[in-house]
Design a protein around this motif. Sequence first.
Motif, mmCIF file in Angstrom:
data_model
loop_
_atom_site.group_PDB
_atom_site.id
_atom_site.type_symbol
_atom_site.label_atom_id
_atom_site.label_comp_id
_atom_site.label_asym_id
_atom_site.label_seq_id
_atom_site.Cartn_x
_atom_site.Cartn_y
_atom_site.Cartn_z
ATOM 1 N N UNK A 11 66.985 23.525 39.558
ATOM 2 C CA UNK A 11 66.894 23.212 38.130
ATOM 3 C C UNK A 11 65.525 23.603 37.586
ATOM 4 N N UNK A 13 63.719 25.952 38.708
ATOM 5 C CA UNK A 13 63.760 27.415 38.599
ATOM 6 C C UNK A 13 64.426 27.828 37.287
ATOM 7 N N UNK A 14 65.584 27.197 37.000
ATOM 8 C CA UNK A 14 66.308 27.534 35.769
ATOM 9 C C UNK A 14 65.454 27.210 34.551
ATOM 10 N N UNK A 15 64.792 26.036 34.579
ATOM 11 C CA UNK A 15 63.964 25.650 33.429
ATOM 12 C C UNK A 15 62.838 26.665 33.229
ATOM 13 N N UNK A 18 64.190 30.032 32.043
ATOM 14 C CA UNK A 18 64.621 29.961 30.643
ATOM 15 C C UNK A 18 63.427 29.910 29.715
ATOM 16 N N UNK A 19 62.405 29.113 30.107
ATOM 17 C CA UNK A 19 61.219 29.030 29.256
ATOM 18 C C UNK A 19 60.580 30.409 29.139
ATOM 19 N N UNK A 22 62.701 32.432 26.782
ATOM 20 C CA UNK A 22 62.479 32.045 25.379
ATOM 21 C C UNK A 22 61.148 32.599 24.903
ATOM 22 N N UNK A 25 61.311 36.192 24.277
ATOM 23 C CA UNK A 25 62.190 36.587 23.171
ATOM 24 C C UNK A 25 61.427 36.582 21.848
ATOM 25 N N UNK B 114 70.698 22.315 35.377
ATOM 26 C CA UNK B 114 70.895 23.775 35.346
ATOM 27 C C UNK B 114 72.150 24.120 34.559
ATOM 28 N N UNK B 117 71.635 23.678 30.821
ATOM 29 C CA UNK B 117 70.796 24.707 30.182
ATOM 30 C C UNK B 117 71.583 26.008 30.049
ATOM 31 N N UNK B 153 67.055 25.325 25.139
ATOM 32 C CA UNK B 153 66.352 24.923 26.365
ATOM 33 C C UNK B 153 66.015 23.431 26.323
#
Lengths: 124, 176
Positions: A11, A13-15, A18-19, A22, A25, B114, B117, B153
């Motif tokens: 999780x 890693x995903x956070x 994603x950050x 973002x 982007x 996960x 998100x 997010x």
Amino acid sequence: MPWLRLIRPGDWLVILLSAAAVGSSIPIFWQGGLADRAIIRQEGRVFAEVDLKARKQFAVGGPLGITLIAVEPGRARVVSDPGPRQYCVKQGWLMRPGEIAICAPNRVSVQIAGRTKVYDSISY
Amino acid sequence: MTRSVIELTVSAEDHRVAWLATAAVGLSLVDAAVPSPLPGIKPGLANIVTLVVLARYGWSTAVWVSGLRVLAGSLLLGYFLAPGFFLSLTGTTLSLLTLGLARHLPARWFGPVSLSILAAFAHIGGQLLLARLWLIPHDGVFLLTPLFAGAALVFGTINGLIAAKLLAEPAPSETA
């Protein structure tokens, strides 16, 4: 922290990913049509078309006097204008494609152009 | 009393789906009542229900619950078949598909956070694409992408944490 225990290693890693996505982007979407030229017009005719790379000043003559325009990397503005209401001066720096400052009394305008032509307003 | 010609047998599964969908609809109403700085940015609290249902009862139940939530929520809030309904439907469809794939990730490493998100990103991605293709056919819509992605997010993480918290507790006995 009871809440932190609910986040598993993947999780995090995903956070983080994603950050990062973002974050990256922001430049992609907010500077996509990067401002790269300023078009200065006098009486509707193109007075100068400058790349927004170097630092330059332009003095454009009109019926009321001289309008001073400053060009800097990525932005341009009207520094001074003999017009009575000073709208174009108060607009400050223009940095997005499609932005324009019009000094109507002195018949001078500065417009920012990007690679792609953009609309100055959209209604739907 | 006139006997109905059609006999509907209601299974325990139907009851469960109905109760869970009700909870999800309730949360979408709360969602709609929360003031938002920008149209389109919503906490998406109903996704907590979807995540819990996915973990406890599997993907097809989650599809049922989400579908009913979109339908009933739009009827209650008065946007059934309006653009917002299709945005909601597209977002939900894409996030369900994403959840369908993401739930096969190893559970030891990837938890509800996960999934939440990833689903939030799929949701907003689908909505942006539909908006670009249909509602606002101009690339200007994508100017909002960083804001929407940031919100996805943040809210995805929060919803995922809440779902993880709920899932950490023992399943309620179903007596209803």
